[in-house]
Design a protein around this motif. Structure first.
Motif, PDB file in Angstrom:
ATOM      1  N   CYS A  96       0.836  -1.207   0.000  1.00  0.00           N
ATOM      2  CA  CYS A  96       0.000   0.000   0.000  1.00  0.00           C
ATOM      3  C   CYS A  96       0.861   1.244   0.000  1.00  0.00           C
ATOM      4  N   HIS A  97       0.307   2.308  -0.580  1.00  0.00           N
ATOM      5  CA  HIS A  97       1.075   3.547  -0.709  1.00  0.00           C
ATOM      6  C   HIS A  97       0.964   4.388   0.569  1.00  0.00           C
ATOM      7  N   VAL A  98       2.017   5.145   0.830  1.00  0.00           N
ATOM      8  CA  VAL A  98       2.102   5.905   2.088  1.00  0.00           C
ATOM      9  C   VAL A  98       2.468   7.366   1.804  1.00  0.00           C
ATOM     10  N   CYS A  99       2.100   7.857   0.610  1.00  0.00           N
ATOM     11  CA  CYS A  99       2.613   9.154   0.150  1.00  0.00           C
ATOM     12  C   CYS A  99       1.579  10.262   0.164  1.00  0.00           C
ATOM     13  N   HIS A 100       0.340   9.969   0.606  1.00  0.00           N
ATOM     14  CA  HIS A 100      -0.681  11.012   0.577  1.00  0.00           C
ATOM     15  C   HIS A 100      -0.741  11.722   1.917  1.00  0.00           C
ATOM     16  N   PRO A 101      -0.919  13.041   1.891  1.00  0.00           N
ATOM     17  CA  PRO A 101      -0.959  13.790   3.164  1.00  0.00           C
ATOM     18  C   PRO A 101      -2.261  13.520   3.927  1.00  0.00           C
ATOM     19  N   ASN A 156      -9.136   8.006   3.472  1.00  0.00           N
ATOM     20  CA  ASN A 156      -9.442   6.767   2.750  1.00  0.00           C
ATOM     21  C   ASN A 156      -8.285   6.396   1.827  1.00  0.00           C
ATOM     22  N   ASP A 157      -7.756   7.380   1.167  1.00  0.00           N
ATOM     23  CA  ASP A 157      -6.675   7.224   0.184  1.00  0.00           C
ATOM     24  C   ASP A 157      -5.407   7.856   0.761  1.00  0.00           C
ATOM     25  N   ASN A 158      -4.597   7.128   1.616  1.00  0.00           N
ATOM     26  CA  ASN A 158      -4.612   5.725   1.739  1.00  0.00           C
ATOM     27  C   ASN A 158      -4.378   5.256   3.172  1.00  0.00           C
ATOM     28  N   GLY A 205      -4.471   3.496 -11.889  1.00  0.00           N
ATOM     29  CA  GLY A 205      -4.893   3.161 -10.531  1.00  0.00           C
ATOM     30  C   GLY A 205      -3.729   3.215  -9.572  1.00  0.00           C
ATOM     31  N   TYR A 206      -3.531   2.148  -8.778  1.00  0.00           N
ATOM     32  CA  TYR A 206      -2.472   2.146  -7.775  1.00  0.00           C
ATOM     33  C   TYR A 206      -1.283   1.310  -8.268  1.00  0.00           C
ATOM     34  N   ASP A 207      -0.515   0.737  -7.334  1.00  0.00           N
ATOM     35  CA  ASP A 207       0.765   0.149  -7.741  1.00  0.00           C
ATOM     36  C   ASP A 207       0.668  -1.219  -8.396  1.00  0.00           C
ATOM     37  N   GLU A 238     -15.345  12.681  -3.034  1.00  0.00           N
ATOM     38  CA  GLU A 238     -14.409  13.133  -1.992  1.00  0.00           C
ATOM     39  C   GLU A 238     -12.960  12.851  -2.359  1.00  0.00           C
ATOM     40  N   TYR A 239     -12.742  12.043  -3.422  1.00  0.00           N
ATOM     41  CA  TYR A 239     -11.404  11.609  -3.841  1.00  0.00           C
ATOM     42  C   TYR A 239     -10.454  12.805  -4.037  1.00  0.00           C
ATOM     43  N   HIS A 240      -9.269  12.716  -3.431  1.00  0.00           N
ATOM     44  CA  HIS A 240      -8.243  13.756  -3.549  1.00  0.00           C
ATOM     45  C   HIS A 240      -8.758  15.151  -3.190  1.00  0.00           C
ATOM     46  N   THR A 241      -9.640  15.196  -2.160  1.00  0.00           N
ATOM     47  CA  THR A 241     -10.075  16.493  -1.623  1.00  0.00           C
ATOM     48  C   THR A 241     -10.082  16.411  -0.104  1.00  0.00           C
TER      49      THR A 241
HETATM   50 ZN    ZN Z   1      -4.476   9.066  -4.438  1.00  0.00          ZN
END
Ligand code: ZN
Length: 424
Positions: free
Chosen positions: A175-180, A184-186, A285-287, A313-316
């Motif tokens: 799973c990615h760990v790069c979003h502030p 939900n994401d992520n 999508g993701y990785d 709500e995605y990326h907001t």
């Molecule tokens: Zn994202």
């Protein structure tokens, strides 16, 4: 299960305020929190390292950022939310008119009360993200603009946690760990992965389970570049993301589409009676994009609730702590546990007495079931396992062809194995 839901939510709450990006101290702080739950092996890869067709970028850190009006009031403030600063912004300290400032401001005119999540990893610039409503309320005039950030040679950070199995063949959970500050994401995906690792550790699993917590895209590419030989051992995998929203579960198949993980997730979701979606692979999508690239072609699918970019709500800033729930994360975790429990027991057997039916009664395999109400089903399961154990059918094939529950088939195989009638 409700208990883990609350614990996963508490973990999401702790990670939420941190300013993560593809590099930097926010990722390290996040991994330190995860390390309190499951021990991590943290890797630091220097800026400039070649990874497949990419290069590890400079490391970014931000301490403070704001836009202040003539009265010194911060109208946009990084301290209030990490989303307010454009990810990877270079430092700036200036006073400028609103007209000049506008080209550095990012809003969502269609969702005027929300702050967008924006980044500029590979082009050096600076900017702020804010609600359109906030921008509309800003008077003409001069503003003080400051971003106290560093973009310099450093490291890319990722981490691994391994649950040892009885065989060296591996299952990858990534799973990615790069979003502030996005819940939900992520963060929900990280929380589910953490509790999945804990649950697996209690089960003495067959496979070795490797959990990778890495920044999206560049992190997965870095992991692949540094694990060219290990990749041979990765037999199955799952990318976890968007694991806590109220939507139905969605399984996106691997590029192969007929990988064992694809069949397992389809079976578990169908058998569970949950409303769900199964979607075809897409190279976005993701990785899974990286793990399924044709050179690696791993059997890696992706489990989300509402998929990538599929919710308003995605990326907001609306992807916040109210958007995810303990119940949704507990539900995602339950499906992951069922799927890996099935995958872990999905052996192929060979019938050691294939000429005619072996006599089950003589071996106590009928008698032992005498009083059970599901004796008939258990007996049918044994006959199916014996019939299909020719070395080409796995237990999931037996379950699907017989229409019997996987657990019943696996229990029948255990009984037959115990009686020396089949071998793995
Ligand atoms: Zn994202």
């Amino acid at each position: 299960m409700t208990e883990s839901g609350e614990e996963m939510y508490a973990l999401v709450e702790r990670m939420y305020p941190l300013c993560r990006s593809i590099t930097g101290d926010g990722v390290r702080a996040t991994l330190r929190i995860v390390d309190e739950y499951i021990p991590l092996h943290v890797h630091e890869v220097p800026t400039g390292t070649q990874v497949l067709d990419w290069t590890v970028p400079k490391e970014w850190n931000v301490r403070d950022a704001y836009v202040a009006d003539a009265a010194g009031r911060r109208v946009v403030d990084f301290a209030a939310s990490s989303l307010h600063v454009l990810g990877y912004s270079v430092p700036v300290s200036a006073t400028m008119s609103l007209a000049e400032l506008r080209e550095h401001l990012h809003t969502l005119p269609e969702q005027p009360s929300l702050v967008p999540y924006r980044t500029s990893y590979y082009e050096e610039r600076w900017g702020f993200c804010l609600a359109q409503r906030t921008l509309d309320a800003m008077a003409e005039g001069d503003y003080e603009v400051r971003i106290d950030s560093t973009l310099a040679d450093g490291h890319l950070t990722y981490a691994e946690h391994v649950v040892p199995g009885r065989v060296p063949d591996e299952v990858l959970v990534s799973c990615h760990v790069c979003h502030p500050s996005l819940a939900n994401d992520n963060l929900a995906g990280i929380a589910v992965a953490v509790f999945l690792a804990r649950a697996l550790a209690e089960q003495n699993p067959y496979y070795t389970y490797r959990f990778v917590f890495a920044p999206g895209t560049i992190g997965a590419i870095t992991w692949l570049a540094r694990n060219r030989e290990r990749v041979e051992r990765v037999k199955h995998g799952l990318v976890l993301a968007c694991a806590g929203d109220p939507g139905d579960l969605t399984y996106k198949q691997s590029r192969r589409g007929d990988a064992e993980i694809d069949r397992v997730l389809r079976h578990v979701l169908d058998a569970s009676g949950r409303p769900h979606r199964i979607t075809e692979f897409t190279p976005y999508g993701y990785d899974e994009r990286q793990y399924c690239s044709p050179g690696f072609d791993l059997g890696v699918g992706s489990l989300t609730r509402t998929p990538y970019a599929g919710y308003p709500e995605y990326h907001t800033s609306a992807d916040d702590l109210d958007f995810v729930s303990p119940a949704a994360m507990a539900d995602t975790l339950a499906v992951c546990r069922e799927a890996f429990s099935l995958l872990d027991r999905n052996r192929r057997y060979v019938n050691l007495s294939p000429y005619g039916e072996p006599q089950l009664g003589r071996r106590g395999l009928y008698g032992s079931l005498g009083g059970r109400s599901d004796a008939k089903e258990a007996q049918m399961a044994m006959l199916w396992v014996l019939s299909l154990s020719d070395g080409t059918h796995a237990l999931l094939d037996v379950a699907e062809r017989s229409g019997l529950p996987f657990d019943t088939v696996a229990a029948a195989a255990d009984a037959l194995h115990g009686a020396g009638l089949i071998k793995a």
